[in-house]
Scaffold this motif. Structure first.
Motif, mmCIF file in Angstrom:
data_model
loop_
_atom_site.group_PDB
_atom_site.id
_atom_site.type_symbol
_atom_site.label_atom_id
_atom_site.label_comp_id
_atom_site.label_asym_id
_atom_site.label_seq_id
_atom_site.Cartn_x
_atom_site.Cartn_y
_atom_site.Cartn_z
ATOM 1 N N TYR A 100 -8.977 49.172 6.006
ATOM 2 C CA TYR A 100 -10.278 48.646 5.677
ATOM 3 C C TYR A 100 -11.446 49.153 6.075
ATOM 4 C CZ TYR A 100 -9.399 45.193 9.313
ATOM 5 O OH TYR A 100 -9.207 44.672 10.633
ATOM 6 N N SER A 132 -12.153 48.845 10.169
ATOM 7 C CA SER A 132 -11.243 48.953 10.946
ATOM 8 C C SER A 132 -11.233 50.153 11.745
ATOM 9 C CB SER A 132 -9.986 48.769 10.287
ATOM 10 O OG SER A 132 -8.879 49.413 11.183
ATOM 11 N N PRO A 133 -11.586 50.043 13.217
ATOM 12 C CA PRO A 133 -11.738 51.300 14.079
ATOM 13 C C PRO A 133 -10.376 51.963 14.067
ATOM 14 C CG PRO A 133 -11.745 49.203 15.615
ATOM 15 C CD PRO A 133 -11.818 48.797 14.065
ATOM 16 N N PHE A 134 -9.359 51.296 14.308
ATOM 17 C CA PHE A 134 -7.813 52.044 14.475
ATOM 18 C C PHE A 134 -7.751 52.925 12.934
ATOM 19 C CE2 PHE A 134 -7.265 49.007 18.023
ATOM 20 C CZ PHE A 134 -6.481 49.763 18.734
ATOM 21 N N PRO A 185 -9.720 42.173 5.073
ATOM 22 C CA PRO A 185 -9.903 42.180 6.512
ATOM 23 C C PRO A 185 -8.850 40.978 7.063
ATOM 24 C CG PRO A 185 -11.957 42.063 5.580
ATOM 25 C CD PRO A 185 -10.893 41.936 4.295
ATOM 26 N N ARG A 189 -1.982 39.378 2.665
ATOM 27 C CA ARG A 189 -1.975 40.721 2.085
ATOM 28 C C ARG A 189 -0.608 40.648 1.581
ATOM 29 N NH1 ARG A 189 -3.763 42.520 8.166
ATOM 30 N NH2 ARG A 189 -6.093 42.434 7.800
ATOM 31 N N TYR A 191 5.078 43.368 9.824
ATOM 32 C CA TYR A 191 3.944 43.893 10.720
ATOM 33 C C TYR A 191 2.634 43.448 10.161
ATOM 34 C CZ TYR A 191 1.167 47.380 13.304
ATOM 35 O OH TYR A 191 0.271 47.992 14.238
ATOM 36 N N ARG A 213 -0.648 44.432 11.503
ATOM 37 C CA ARG A 213 -1.746 45.159 11.830
ATOM 38 C C ARG A 213 -2.199 46.120 10.957
ATOM 39 N NH1 ARG A 213 -0.529 45.363 18.317
ATOM 40 N NH2 ARG A 213 0.756 47.218 17.602
ATOM 41 N N VAL A 214 -3.414 46.799 10.968
ATOM 42 C CA VAL A 214 -3.948 47.627 10.220
ATOM 43 C C VAL A 214 -4.151 48.699 11.138
ATOM 44 C CG1 VAL A 214 -5.910 47.987 8.633
ATOM 45 C CG2 VAL A 214 -4.568 45.815 8.659
ATOM 46 N N PRO A 215 -4.054 49.962 10.801
ATOM 47 C CA PRO A 215 -3.895 50.584 9.416
ATOM 48 C C PRO A 215 -2.216 50.819 9.271
ATOM 49 C CG PRO A 215 -4.470 52.555 10.880
ATOM 50 C CD PRO A 215 -4.425 51.192 11.641
ATOM 51 N N ASP A 241 1.286 51.382 13.174
ATOM 52 C CA ASP A 241 0.651 51.651 14.197
ATOM 53 C C ASP A 241 0.243 53.164 14.405
ATOM 54 O OD1 ASP A 241 0.458 50.276 17.404
ATOM 55 O OD2 ASP A 241 0.287 52.420 17.252
ATOM 56 N N THR A 242 -1.001 53.379 14.905
ATOM 57 C CA THR A 242 -1.482 54.552 14.742
ATOM 58 C C THR A 242 -0.690 55.675 15.674
ATOM 59 O OG1 THR A 242 -3.148 54.109 16.614
ATOM 60 C CG2 THR A 242 -4.039 53.718 14.325
ATOM 61 N N GLU A 280 -6.847 52.737 24.781
ATOM 62 C CA GLU A 280 -6.943 51.777 23.700
ATOM 63 C C GLU A 280 -6.495 50.421 24.173
ATOM 64 O OE1 GLU A 280 -4.714 53.529 20.401
ATOM 65 O OE2 GLU A 280 -6.622 54.449 19.544
ATOM 66 N N TRP A 304 -9.518 47.288 24.346
ATOM 67 C CA TRP A 304 -9.880 46.663 22.999
ATOM 68 C C TRP A 304 -10.366 45.409 23.511
ATOM 69 C CZ3 TRP A 304 -10.647 47.801 18.657
ATOM 70 C CH2 TRP A 304 -10.414 46.956 17.577
ATOM 71 N N ARG A 326 -8.164 35.620 13.739
ATOM 72 C CA ARG A 326 -7.872 36.356 14.817
ATOM 73 C C ARG A 326 -7.246 35.769 15.890
ATOM 74 N NH1 ARG A 326 -8.146 39.523 10.939
ATOM 75 N NH2 ARG A 326 -9.356 41.706 11.259
#
Ligand SMILES: N[C@@H](CCC(=O)N[C@@H](CS)C(=O)NCC(=O)O)C(=O)O
Length: 309
Positions: free
Chosen positions: A9, A12-14, A36, A40, A50, A52-54, A65-66, A99, A103, A126
């Motif tokens: 989205y 989302s900074p990641f 957000p 989902r 899992y 989290r995003v992205p 995970d990035t 990170e 965070w 959150r």
């Protein structure tokens, strides 16, 4: 090769780290805009829980995970490299450290500026499903001075690293470390009023460095529906794993073992599957989902606990 699909989205900074990676590599990709906050319903069957995003999807291969998404894009699309000038080890390690350290304090500063505008259902989600603490302005205010110090101290070393006028941390080309540092700063600068720069210490060589990364862009995204992404998973078969070994797990788990993979920091939802291959930096598990079919789900080892199920 099937299309690159990013589930993300805009704020989302990641995700921004991955979007800029796609831009750096000049890639065309499909963009699935997700909510957000959960539910989902068309993403969870792909990841096995899992949350989290992205999440990156290439056919029936799902990357969570990035810290696995960037190495996977580097492996599949090596040029230009995310690890210029021999920086891979340092970039991967310091990106993770940045990170992790940044965070919570970054969210503390964010909350100071916009925490009282966040919807109650967002704060609740959150707290209960992700961070484990209340990120409202009132709840975070008592520690604002500490969050500010922590962020400023990290920005300080980055300013020293950039002080000789170099374009990026390792020289003329941006690295995965630049993008990791960029994404936490992006979160603040995208969402907060201009005063955030003074509070966090965004000045000196950070200013042109940040702007330079901002010009890289996002490559060539084309929208895709969540249903389209689900169909792409169902119609594909997972790619054969050749870059890591079936018996490469440093803890001795072998291919075929039932395992769970769980983030060790937040949103600690275990994902279950059968080990396909592992190394000390990656793990691939196999899952079958009634809607999505057979999938390979990829995780980094840094930041995740792998145990026999
Ligand atoms: N270590 C993860 C962190 C990802 C993360 O925390 N993403 C945030 C959004 S930027 C998130 O998932 N927030 C909760 C949510 O969207 O459900 C990574 O590198 O991908």
């Amino acid at each position: 090769m099937p299309e690159i699909i990013l589930h993300h989205y805009p704020l989302s900074p990641f995700s921004e780290k991955v979007r800029v990676t796609l831009g750096l590599k000049g890639l065309a990709w499909r963009s699935v805009d997700i909510a957000p906050l959960p539910p989902r319903p068309l993403l969870e069957p792909l990841t096995g829980g899992y949350r989290r995003v992205p999440v990156l999807q290439i056919g029936a291969d799902i990357y969570c995970d990035t810290n696995i998404i960037l190495p996977a894009l580097e492996r599949l699309y090596p040029a230009p490299s995310l690890y210029p000038a021999g920086s891979e080890g340092v970039a991967r390690g310091l990106a993770f450290a940045w990170e992790r350290a940044m965070w919570v304090p970054t969210i503390g500063i964010l909350s100071h500026f916009i925490g009282d505008q966040l919807p109650p259902e967002f704060i609740k989600d959150r707290k209960e499903g992700y961070l484990g603490f209340d990120m409202s302005k009132t709840a975070m205010a008592p520690e604002l001075h500490l969050h500010r110090q922590r962020v400023a101290a990290q920005y300080a070393w980055l300013k020293v690293a950039l002080a000789d006028g170099r374009k990026f941390i390792f020289g003329d080309a941006p690295s995965a470390l630049d993008l990791a540092c960029y994404q936490t700063i992006f979160l603040l600068r995208k969402n907060c009023p201009a005063e955030v720069d003074a509070m966090a210490g965004h000045d000196g060589p950070l200013v042109p460095w940040f702007d330079r990364i901002g010009t890289i862009g996002h490559g060539k995204p084309e929208p895709m529906s969540a249903e389209g992404a689900m169909a792409a998973a169902r119609d594909a078969t997972p790619a054969a794993v050749t870059h890591i070994q079936p018996d490469g797990d440093p803890g001795g788990l072998r291919a075929g073992a039932s395992v769970t993979v769980t983030p060790d920091d937040n949103a600690r939802v275990p994902v279950s599957g059968m080990l396909v291959a592992a190394s000390d930096s990656e793990i691939v598990i196999r899952r079958s989902d009634p809607q999505a079919g057979d999938l390979h789900v990829h995780f980094p080892r840094l930041g995740f606990d792998v145990v026999a199920a």
